[in-house]
Design a protein around this motif. Structure first.
Motif, PDB file in Angstrom:
ATOM      1  N   THR A 154       0.916  -1.120  -0.108  1.00 42.13           N
ATOM      2  CA  THR A 154      -0.069  -0.017  -0.049  1.00 42.13           C
ATOM      3  C   THR A 154       0.860   1.214  -0.034  1.00 42.13           C
ATOM      4  O   THR A 154       0.528   2.169  -0.825  1.00 42.13           O
ATOM      5  CB  THR A 154      -0.943   0.089   1.363  1.00 42.13           C
ATOM      6  N   THR A 176      -5.767  -2.426  -3.807  1.00 44.21           N
ATOM      7  CA  THR A 176      -6.289  -3.905  -4.219  1.00 44.21           C
ATOM      8  C   THR A 176      -7.409  -3.894  -5.196  1.00 44.21           C
ATOM      9  O   THR A 176      -8.066  -2.938  -5.448  1.00 44.21           O
ATOM     10  CB  THR A 176      -6.953  -4.439  -2.747  1.00 44.21           C
ATOM     11  N   GLY A 234      -3.316  -7.020  -5.821  1.00 40.55           N
ATOM     12  CA  GLY A 234      -3.112  -5.473  -5.876  1.00 40.55           C
ATOM     13  C   GLY A 234      -2.479  -5.267  -7.083  1.00 40.55           C
ATOM     14  O   GLY A 234      -1.930  -6.114  -7.953  1.00 40.55           O
TER      15      GLY A 234
END
Length: 152
Positions: free
Chosen positions: A131, A137, A148
């Motif tokens: 992230t 995602t 992702g």
């Protein structure tokens, strides 16, 4: 830090397969020896295994995939990160980011615009790492892993 990628050869094979992640991460990533076996059975440039070194010392392993038939029916081809193993004592030093950037560069050079990755969710999984790098995602899963994508 001056990391680089090396092709896995007979000279560095034992070093590559000797890399270990932290014990609490072993459930989340296959060992390097399995990755090399998978690379062997996926010839013709689909698998791209590389040892990550820094000043001659092995610090990790990365394996990418290129233009893999995602559904097995010819309807969707993807490129991305297949495995990322950073040695237990080398984590938190930027080697994971270096590896993801190297894979992104290789995908771009091959004409790709997206880098896919999948990871085990949970407190000891790498979801926060991906992230922070900009992955979002997709809502898909690959077996029990979150999928992702990073737009390149």
């Amino acid at each position: 830090m001056t990391p680089r990628l090396e092709v896995v050869t007979p000279r560095n094979f034992e070093t590559a397969v000797g890399l270990r992640v932290r014990p609490d991460q072993e459930h989340a990533v296959a060992p390097v020896v399995r990755s090399l076996a998978e690379a062997y059975v996926h010839p013709d440039g689909v698998a791209w295994p590389r040892l990550i070194t820094d000043e001659g010392r092995a610090v990790g392993f990365v394996m990418a995939y290129f233009d893999i038939d995602w559904h097995g029916d010819g309807s969707l081809y993807r490129s991305g990160l297949w495995r990322l193993n950073i040695a237990a004592g080398e984590q938190g030093r930027g080697y994971g980011r270096f590896a993801v950037d190297a894979v992104a560069t290789e995908i771009r050079q091959r004409g790709g615009t997206r880098l896919y990755a999948s990871w085990h969710p949970g407190p000891h999984g790498p979801g926060d790492f991906y992230t922070r790098l900009g992955f979002r995602t997709t809502g898909e899963t690959d077996e029990d892993q979150v999928v992702g994508v990073l737009e390149l």
